[in-house]
Design an enzyme around this catalytic site. Sequence first.
Site: not given
Ligand code: ZN
Length: 611
Positions: A353, A357, A395-396, A507
């Site tokens: 993560h 990514h 998103h992360d 994802d």
């Molecule tokens: Zn992710």
Amino acid sequence: MLPSRSDSQQRSLENPDKQTMRVDSTKRTDKLIEVPRKKLNMRLYTESEQKIQDYVNSKIVTISIIGLVGAYAILIFIIVALEELLDETEFNNVSSILSWIELGILIVFILEIFVGLYAWGIKKYYKDKWLILDTLIILLSLFFVIFELADQKTSNVIKVIQAVFRFLRIFLLIRKAQTFRRLATISTISTPAEKIVRFLAELKEVLEDENMKLDIDYCIDKIGNNQLYQMGKLDEDNAEAMAWLNQSQQGKTEVKRILTNEQQQQQQQKKVIANFQKLNIPKRLLDILIKQHDDLYIDPFECDKLCGGEGLVNLMLFFFENYNLFDVFLIKPKVVRGYFEEVMKGYLDNPYHNKVHAQDVAQTCNFLLSKCKFIEIGQLDEQDIACVLIAGAIHDYGHPGLTNAFLINSRNELALTYNDQSVLEMYHPSQCFKIAWGNQKVNIFENLQFHKYRRIRESIILMVLSTDMAHHASELAITNSRIAAPDFEPNGKDKQRLMDLIVHSSDVSNPTKSYEIYKQWTEKVLTEFWQQGDKERDLGLPISYLCNRYTTNMAEAQVGFIDYVVKPTFACVLGFLPAYEPFFQNLDKNKAKWQELIEYYKQQLASIQPK
Ligand SMILES: [Zn+2]
């Protein structure tokens, strides 16, 4: 004089039903005007009429008529001069020859009138009222010439009238000369813009609706002043942004010269590349992105390496330029660069993560939007596109390399803050909006009108929340049922749900990629999981699924992941993106590779001793 018709007018008349024009006016709100043919009161020309019009407007006919007018001028000069120089008998002898020549010329002029009347119709031909006078003069001249030829012994009264008519013929010549000057101008018209302006001006003449006339004036004004691509009055609060935008757009319109299609394409390509180059994306990466930005098989590790570990920033800059998002957000590239630099810094150096990514998910979202045509199917506007790509990128953000379960079980502060509900998925967007509002210099949302900002914020948050695997099965079931429903609207009420799935599926998309890339991701994600498992073991917490390095068979885990998570997800994607079909088989190919490795990993596990 012959009314000339432009190409654009001819083309526009090919559809006999109606003409549709989009007119944006500062005087009136943006609207779609449908102008029925009858209201325009424009005559439709037959093919033969159009051919004659083209012929009459052709260079050769124009030059011939100019020559004839010149000859007629000389003839009248000779007639007037001889009348003065010669006595009556001598003049009468010569004048019959001159009258025959004049008769010939006048017949040609008469023919020209008839051809014009046939090609354009009486109404259009005599729109210029002076043409009625021209016709009268020609007809009366013809009458007098025939009269002279029939009976040369004319009374004094007739002679006076003839003299007056000779003067009127000179007037006719001046008129003709003016006409040719105009025709000469028309024949040098070379740009489509000029033809469009001429067409609009002609259109305005036949319209009755005053508002439409105002709209046409507006169009002519904008085309004439090369302002077609300038922003209108949007938001006075954003004066600085508007000024920058107008400035940058003026730069763009300068390139819009009138060129051939091929030249235009080349010019366009150069312009596109030049615009990307302004973003300072390293050349080798830019070359790859220009060719492969929507490719599923682009190598995210290679892209990141090519720009010194700033793949996420450069990719997002590329997307902003590619989808014209600088204009949507009314911001400069440096703000976008600054923002994603901050986002990138917030990604920790986790095995999985991490910023690569994030870059990979944003890239895969773009693949689904562009190559798999979700933009068309969902009728996504630029804001929607921006939301999906930004959601992919953030998103992360700040991911600690630990799962929600670990954070909840270890009573982590994040779990306490977000009440154990989608802990990380709440945390990621929350932090990313704070980055923007905490530093004006990197606030990509600052110049958005509030209602647009709200829409964008809501959409991004929903998409990031959809990446919580806790809701995977239930949300997928709902989406499948929506796709099967008779009132399914991918471009309407179901759009956001599908956008959520775009981000969520991206994802979990590693198993859909090339095996080489997929294998690298698999090793990374299990390394991260196993690090968590080690922590759980140390803390005396239950070891989470896949997190025990002594029992997890990497190959078996991937086969299960494909069968129970990824394949159902992409089967759902396939339900509304048929263009995904050729890529769907990658899942089975990759699964087969892992199946072959199950035994190998079993032996590996047997060889290591648990602590
Ligand atoms: Zn992710």
